[in-house]
Design an enzyme around this catalytic site. Sequence first.
Site, short mmCIF file in Angstrom:
data_model
loop_
_atom_site.label_atom_id
_atom_site.label_comp_id
_atom_site.label_asym_id
_atom_site.label_seq_id
_atom_site.Cartn_x
_atom_site.Cartn_y
_atom_site.Cartn_z
N ASP A 149 12.67 41.48 6.49
CA ASP A 149 14.01 42.12 6.62
C ASP A 149 12.93 43.32 6.01
OD1 ASP A 149 16.15 40.19 7.21
OD2 ASP A 149 16.17 39.62 3.95
N ASP A 183 20.54 38.86 11.80
CA ASP A 183 21.64 39.21 10.99
C ASP A 183 22.36 39.98 11.09
OD1 ASP A 183 20.31 37.35 8.79
OD2 ASP A 183 19.11 39.77 8.65
#
Length: 221
Positions: A149, A183
């Site tokens: 991430d 995401d």
Amino acid sequence: MGLKKSLVLIIAVLLVDQISKVYIKTNFVLGESIEVFSWFKILFIENSGAAWGAKLSDFLPVSEPIGKLILTVFRLFAVAGIGYWLFDTIKKQTSKVLILAVSLIFAGALGNIIDSVFYGVVFNDSYQQVATAFSAEPYGSLFYGKVVDMLYFPMIDTTWPDWVPGLGGKDFRFFEPVFNIADMAISTGVGILIVFNKQAFSKIDEKEEDATVEVQTSEKE
């Protein structure tokens, strides 16, 4: 929206997602960040669990490695299910909105499962060092990779006023989660289904109504 356009969208999302993750993984030390704007930072973290960094072992009486394996296998089945859903929506020529949304969700889910399945055997550890690809000392094994991430939007970073009961003086940050392109694709797809629900499922409803009318007509005859 047909199969070709859906595949182009999925491949585009996967390429952007994986290129950004590999770049971050091979150029940043874990925890390193770069401020792009005051409200947007590139912050490298790794997520070994589910959404919001949760781990299965936090909720079930299983060890962390077993919990990670269960979660990865579940993700594989989920990706297969979403893939079948996408194939079915295209085959039945449902609305373009629905195909677009499911394509984004599938691309995002596939992007993160690539990390979970393969990154553990492709990269070495990023702790206090920049990782290298195809390392002789990978940080994990197959099915035990961590999701990369890097997108962080602390649009509000302040403290609660002292007069707020229980929260006064404590840090307040919005938006705090760190996420990735995959995401974003999943969130966008889900958002499309919520906001444009009627358009997404309109053709399905129409076909069900037509089938009902045909059955009623045949019964009368």
